[in-house]
Design an enzyme around this catalytic site. Structure first.
Site, PDB file in Angstrom:
ATOM      1  N   TYR A 151       0.984  -1.078  -0.029  1.00 37.58           N
ATOM      2  CA  TYR A 151      -0.078  -0.078  -0.113  1.00 37.58           C
ATOM      3  C   TYR A 151       0.939   1.431   0.098  1.00 37.58           C
ATOM      4  O   TYR A 151       0.681   2.168  -0.908  1.00 37.58           O
ATOM      5  CB  TYR A 151      -1.084  -0.159   1.264  1.00 37.58           C
ATOM      6  CG  TYR A 151      -1.909   1.030   1.531  1.00 37.58           C
ATOM      7  CD1 TYR A 151      -3.158   0.852   0.736  1.00 37.58           C
ATOM      8  CD2 TYR A 151      -1.664   2.185   2.262  1.00 37.58           C
ATOM      9  CE1 TYR A 151      -4.175   2.077   0.702  1.00 37.58           C
ATOM     10  CE2 TYR A 151      -2.630   3.315   2.459  1.00 37.58           C
ATOM     11  CZ  TYR A 151      -3.863   3.036   1.422  1.00 37.58           C
ATOM     12  OH  TYR A 151      -4.980   3.967   1.700  1.00 37.58           O
ATOM     13  N   ALA A 152       1.907   1.238   0.870  1.00 39.99           N
ATOM     14  CA  ALA A 152       2.732   2.341   0.784  1.00 39.99           C
ATOM     15  C   ALA A 152       3.376   2.746  -0.264  1.00 39.99           C
ATOM     16  O   ALA A 152       3.614   3.966  -0.811  1.00 39.99           O
ATOM     17  CB  ALA A 152       3.592   2.282   2.012  1.00 39.99           C
ATOM     18  N   ILE A 184      -8.416   9.331   8.785  1.00 37.05           N
ATOM     19  CA  ILE A 184      -9.801   9.709   8.638  1.00 37.05           C
ATOM     20  C   ILE A 184     -10.723   8.768   9.083  1.00 37.05           C
ATOM     21  O   ILE A 184     -10.553   7.694   9.052  1.00 37.05           O
ATOM     22  CB  ILE A 184     -10.210   9.817   6.975  1.00 37.05           C
ATOM     23  CG1 ILE A 184      -8.904  10.805   6.425  1.00 37.05           C
ATOM     24  CG2 ILE A 184     -11.207  10.773   7.056  1.00 37.05           C
ATOM     25  CD1 ILE A 184      -8.591  12.093   7.048  1.00 37.05           C
TER      26      ILE A 184
END
Lengths: 244, 78
Positions: A151-152, A184
């Site tokens: 993902y990174a 978030i």
């Protein structure tokens, strides 16, 4: 503020993407949101019904589907002038345990899709001499995070992609930027155990999780004519958790 | 002026924002008509669209003047 603009937001059925789609529409843009499923698309259509917009089913891994969706948008509404690459997935696991399929799926959906979508909208934007491409990356692409090497890598890749494309098309009035959200409050982070959430919160000076509206507001700004001199940039929105 | 010549010149003038009168057969896109690298890519794509063909990169690189574009179209399209 965005009257007459045609915005395409991928991954718009929930979370950050849904908020972005709604806010762009409220600002006057015609918004097309995409989701992988027909039911997701229907949900978007419903959410945008009152403000001017539509949901469509799209797998961002499928180049033929991308062409078909863009054609149907062009026929129905006109050429896309704002592209928000928001669709993304996670396949979290420590690298020692990561399978090729975990790596490939995340790189394809989160990064290769940005290449495909951007390329697909570029010609009409070049002709129009204006356009906005906004890629939703992540603080993780800059800080790193155990269990998210795939993902990174994809999210960090977006930043390099955006800077390069920004250099290529700046002379045509097209800007390309990233927005890197921190933690978030969405379905994804709500799944975290309470003690993990508390630990995370200690690292956020503003002392709260981000709201999807915090991200949507920044997308509206970068989409606006006032942001025409900002390009190749990553805007970090993380409550001070990571200060670039 | 042949039909192909006319169509090529029209596209060149549209893409590069040049007066049709300034687009001569010997005009170089970069030196005479002020095209940058992105302009030349756009121009090739516009030619592909107009003549419904695909121009490979190694061929596209060789098309640097109006005449070369006309020649390419003439010899590669039926």
């Amino acid at each position: 503020m965005l009257k007459g603009q045609i915005a395409l937001v991928t991954g718009a059925s929930r979370g950050i993407g849904a908020a972005i789609a709604l806010e762009l529409a409220k600002q006057g843009a015609t918004v097309i949101g995409t989701a992988t499923t027909e039911s997701g698309a229907a949900q978007i259509s419903q959410a945008l019904a009152d403000v001017g917009g539509l949901g469509l089913a799209l797998d961002v891994n499928d180049a033929a589907q991308i062409q078909a969706v863009l054609k149907s948008i062009a026929d129905q509404f006109g050429d896309v002038s704002i592209l928000v690459n928001n669709a993304g997935i996670t396949r979290d696991t420590l690298l020692m345990r990561m399978k090729d399929a975990d790596w490939d799926a995340v790189i394809s959906t989160n990064l290769t899709s940005v290449y495909r979508m951007s390329q697909a909208v570029l010609r009409p934007m070049m002709k129009a001499r204006t356009g906005r491409i906004i890629n939703i990356s992540s603080v993780v692409g800059h800080m790193g995070n155990a269990g998210q090497a795939n993902y990174a890598a994809a999210k960090a890749g977006m930043a390099g992609f955006s800077r390069s494309l920004a250099a290529e098309v700046g002379s045509r009035g097209i800007t390309v930027n990233c927005i890197a959200p921190g933690f978030i409050d969405t379905d994804m982070t709500r799944e975290l155990p309470d003690n993990v959430r508390e630990e995370l919160l200690k690292r956020v000076p503003v002392n709260r999780f981000g709201d999807v509206a915090d991200i949507a507001a920044a997308v509206v700004f970068l989409s606006s004519p006032s942001a025409g001199y900002i390009t190749g940039e990553t805007l970090h929105i993380n409550g001070g958790m990571y200060m670039a | 002026m042949s039909d192909i010549e006319q169509r090529v010149k029209k596209i060149v003038s549209e893409q590069l924002g040049a007066n049709e009168a300034d687009v001569k057969n010997e005009s170089s896109f970069v030196d005479d008509l002020g095209a940058d690298s992105l302009d030349t890519v756009e121009l090739v794509m516009a030619l592909e669209e107009e003549f419904d063909c695909e121009i490979p990169d190694e061929e596209a690189e060789k098309i640097t003047t109006v005449q070369q574009a006309i020649d390419y179209v003439n010899s590669n399209l039926k």
